[in-house]
Structures are given as structure tokens and as C-alpha cells.
Enzyme design. Structure first.
Site, PDB file in Angstrom:
ATOM      1  CG  ASP A 251       4.121  -2.996  -5.948  1.00 34.03           C
ATOM      2  OD1 ASP A 251       4.173  -3.737  -6.845  1.00 34.03           O
ATOM      3  OD2 ASP A 251       3.438  -3.254  -5.131  1.00 34.03           O
TER       4      ASP A 251
ATOM      5  CG  HIS B 155       6.170  -5.833  -4.135  1.00 37.09           C
ATOM      6  ND1 HIS B 155       4.724  -5.876  -4.077  1.00 37.09           N
ATOM      7  CD2 HIS B 155       6.408  -6.965  -3.725  1.00 37.09           C
ATOM      8  CE1 HIS B 155       4.276  -7.100  -3.829  1.00 37.09           C
ATOM      9  NE2 HIS B 155       5.229  -7.782  -3.347  1.00 37.09           N
TER      10      HIS B 155
END
Ligand code: XLS
Ligand code: NI
Ligand code: NI
Length: 436
Positions: free
Chosen positions: A104, A101
Site C-alpha cells: 500500500d 501493507h
């Protein structure tokens, strides 16, 4: 940079007799099964969020995970240092792919423009490491669920400003995915659902979600992104009801909004079980629609009713998954992404290795077993025979549309009471066990 896992070698294959916990017993990447290597069949990916960012907290306790390389700050330098650790991990594990993501890999900034800059900086680092190691991006995605602005959803928010922000974030995440040569892009609608219908205009929210996906398709064409779009079904958690609740609901949504040509499904085992389905059921539903795209490989716990994201070690499960995958002709742009984390009590870096070794070996066995079952042919023959009354006579006439109620009434009036045969479930279960 010093190694983050100095005591862990590149995980070797030592075969089923090995007692070495840091060795594969079944996953031999270049072993050929049915004309393809294991690596080509399985297309394993590491999940950045669980491997690098999961602190292993639970609703009752703080994180326990030890990550000595991580200074716990939100700095871009810290984020870039993690990338080096992650690629060391991928390399030692023999994982070819990874998934992430946006949030992240890079910290959310104070403004959208700061967040975009952070992401671009870390994408540069990811690119360098990809180029140096040959590792590849399976798929990217945007996190539209952690920040409080997304409490009512992203694409399905009641606020048009939040929808606009979501679109901006997806755009940047697609740019990042393109820059990294990603083979796919995932939409998992963590908050694209509702907590109560009392405050929800479901029709409008679904229309908006479809708009967001159409915009993504249009944008892909604009920037030349050729990757595959995936929707990842999940019935609930964090919302009470997520619109992409299962494979069938996703397919209905894609058909209703004319998105079938652009999307496939990324199926996750734990999400299937939360939807009260087996993973195999979800895979059959997707396969029948030609939409079986990718798999988030994990499993739930039989006694816990939430998304525990455990590593898959059950050979029956991996066999079922591989049976369906082989029948679907294997992955094209998808793969097996370990959307899984060690338990809160397994808090040391070495546990990440044990976890992935177990998952990869379980899938290697599932692949070998599924291939052997298909080669053997008895299971497929049984099913073909079970439906053989449709291959000729009245069955063939029904299938081809030659007859209607009047003809079938005449047919049944002039024939004796139908006879049927045993389903032989237990015999077939025994057959599967012959191979396990
Ligand atoms: C959460 C989901 C998530 C997606 C990517 O339950 O599995 O991790 O895979 O957003
Ligand atoms: Ni997932
Ligand atoms: Ni999940």
C-alpha cells in the site's frame, strides 16, 4: 506541501447537541472512563490501504474515488506524496495510530530488490512524518495476495519458490515495521486457503503456513522485534476456504503447531459475520484463550454476503465489542483499526472524514455504554447467579474432579427430578436497551 484537505479543520468535539457534521458528538479523546481516557481505551488506527489506496471499484464498476493529490503513477515520489496526505488526515481526524501493507505504501518494483528499495524509501518518509507528528504504527503486514505469483497462496503455495518469495517479503515488511516502531505485525491469509480440494494437499499447506509463522517468530528474535504477532481470521474471499477461517480454527492451528505463545488474534467484524458468527462470539472465543489481541473495526451489510468493509455505526455492535474488550482488560499492543471504506457512491475526500467520525463516535458510545453496563453489575450478577449451582455442593465436586459417573448416578438416583430456571433473554435484552 499544500494541504490536501484545505477546507477541513482538525475535527473538534462539540458534544451530542452539535449539528456540525465535521465534529465529534461523543468521542472526547481525554474524557476519562473507568480510569483511562477514551484515547487510551480505543487506540484508533487509520488503515492506509482503504484511506489512501482504495479506488472504490466493485466487481461491476471501476473506481470512483477522487484523490486529487495522487497522480495515479507507480512512482516512489507519488507514494511519498501520499504519506504527507495520510498524516494530514490522521492529524485532522485525531487518529493516533495507523496500519499498512508493504505494497500500500510503496510500489511493487520489477524485481524483489527494487520492491525492497521502494519500501525502504517510503519507510524513511513514514518515519519522518511519525517523528514530526507523534503518530504511531499499530501494525504492519505484507501483501501476499494481489500479485499473480500469489494466486495459489503465499505461505501455502504449491510452489516452494513462491514460499521463499513470501518469506523474503515478510522479512522486508517486518524490517519496515521494526524501523517504524510498530506495536504489532499481522498475518491475514487472503490466499492461504484453497479454491478446490481437487488440487490441494491441505496437510502440506498447513505445515508450510506454520513454518512461515515460526520463521517470522525466529526472525523477530534475531532483529529484536518486540511487537505482538497477530493472525486475522476470515473464512473465505478471495479463496473458497481460508485456513484461518474463524477464531476457533486459528486457535486450533496455533495450538497444533506450537505457536500459541507468539500469536494473538486480530478480529474483524465483517469476517466474523462471513463465518456466520457474531463479532461478540469471536471475541469471547479469543478472550477465553487469552488471545484477544486487536480489532479490525468495520461491519458488513445485512443484505450483502461479502466483505463490504463498511464503517461501524451500529451502537449495539460497538457496545458488544467494548463489553468484551473491557472484560478482557482492554488492548495491550492492539487497537481499533478502521479496516473500512466509504461506499463507492461516497467518492469525495470529505467522505473519508464523515466515515471516520461516525466510526469513532460509535465506539465512544459503545465504550460509555459498556462501561455503564459493567458498573451497573446486573448483567454480570445474572450470569453469576445462573451458574451458582456450580459454586458449592455437587457442582463444586464436579468442577474439582472429586466425582465420576458412579457418584453422579447415585446422586441423581437419590435426588428428585432437577428443576431449571428461565434464561430471561428478553429481560436481559431490555436491560441492555436501558443503557442504549
Ligand atoms: C481483508 C483483510 C485485510 C487485513 C490485512 O479482508 O481484512 O485488510 O486486515 O491484510
Ligand atoms: Ni482486516
Ligand atoms: Ni476484511
Amino acid at each position: 506541501m499544500a494541504e490536501a484537505f484545505p477546507n477541513v479543520p482538525k475535527i473538534p468535539y462539540e458534544g451530542p447537541q452539535s449539528k456540525n457534521p465535521l465534529a465529534f458528538k461523543h468521542y472526547l479523546h481525554n474524557e476519562v472512563i473507568g480510569g483511562k481516557t477514551m484515547k487510551e481505551h480505543l487506540r484508533f488506527a487509520g488503515a492506509y490501504w482503504h484511506t489512501m489506496r482504495n479506488e472504490l471499484s466493485d466487481p461491476f464498476g471501476v473506481g470512483t474515488s477522487l484523490k486529487p493529490w495522487d497522480d495515479r503513477s507507480d512512482s516512489v515520489e507519488n507514494a511519498q506524496r501520499r504519506v504527507g496526505v495520510f498524516f494530514e488526515f490522521l492529524d485532522k481526524m485525531g487518529l493516533e495510530y495507523y496500519c499498512f501493507h508493504d505494497r500500500d505504501v510503496a510500489p511493487e518494483g520489477a524485481t524483489l530488490s527494487e520492491s525492497n528499495k521502494n519500501l525502504e524509501a517510503v519507510v524513511g518518509t513514514l518515519k519522518e512524518h511519525q517523528d514530526a507528528t507523534g503518530k504511531k504504527l499499530l501494525w504492519g503486514t505484507a501483501c501476499l495476495f494481489i500479485h499473480p505469483r500469489y494466486m495459489h497462496g503465499g505461505g501455502t503455495s504449491c510452489s516452494s519458490d513462491v514460499f521463499a518469495y513470501s518469506a523474503a517479503q515478510v522479512k522486508a515488511a517486518m524490517d519496515a515495521t521494526l524501523a517504524l516502531g510498530g506495536e504489532g505485525y499481522v498475518f491475514w491469509g487472503g490466499r492461504e486457503g484453497y479454491t478446490t480440494l481437487l488440487n490441494t494437499d491441505m496437510k502440506r499447506e498447513l505445515d508450510h503456513l506454520a513454518k512461515l509463522l515460526h520463521m517470522a517468530v525466529d526472525y523477530a528474535a534475531q532483529i529484536g522485534f518486540k511487537g505482538q504477532f497477530f493472525i486475522e481470521p476470515k473464512p473465505k474471499e478471495p479463496t473458497t476456504h481460508q485456513y484461518d477461517s474463524d477464531a476457533a480454527a486459528c486457535l486450533n492451528f496455533l495450538r497444533e503447531y506450537d505457536l500459541m505463545d507468539h500469536f494473538q488474534l486480530n478480529l474483524e467484524t465483517n469476517h466474523a459475520t462471513l463465518a456466520n458468527h457474531s463479532m461478540q462470539h469471536e471475541m469471547v472465543v479469543a478472550r477465553n484463550a487469552g488471545a484477544l489481541g486487536s480489532v479490525d473495526a468495520n461491519t458488513g451489510h445485512p443484505q450483502l454476503g461479502w466483505d463490504t468493509d463498511q464503517f461501524p455505526t451500529d451502537i449495539y455492535l460497538t457496545t458488544e465489542i467494548m463489553l468484551e474488550l473491557l472484560k478482557a482488560g482492554g488492548f495491550k499492543q492492539g487497537g481499533l483499526n478502521f479496516d473500512a471504506k466509504p461506499r463507492r457512491e461516497s467518492f469525495e475526500p470529505i467522505d473519508l472524514f464523515h466515515a471516520h467520525i461516525g466510526g469513532m463516535d460509535a465506539f465512544a458510545r459503545g465504550l460509555k455504554i459498556a462501561h455503564a453496563i459493567i458498573e451497573d453489575g446486573r448483567l454480570d450478577d445474572f450470569v453469576a447467579k445462573r451458574y451458582s449451582s456450580w459454586d458449592s455442593g455437587i457442582g463444586a465436586k464436579i468442577e474439582s474432579g472429586e466425582v465420576g459417573f458412579s457418584e453422579l448416578s447415585e446422586y441423581s438416583l437419590s435426588n428428585p427430578e432437577p428443576t431449571v430456571e428461565s434464561g430471561r433473554q428478553e429481560m436481559l435484552e431490555n436491560l441492555i436497551n436501558e443503557f442504549i
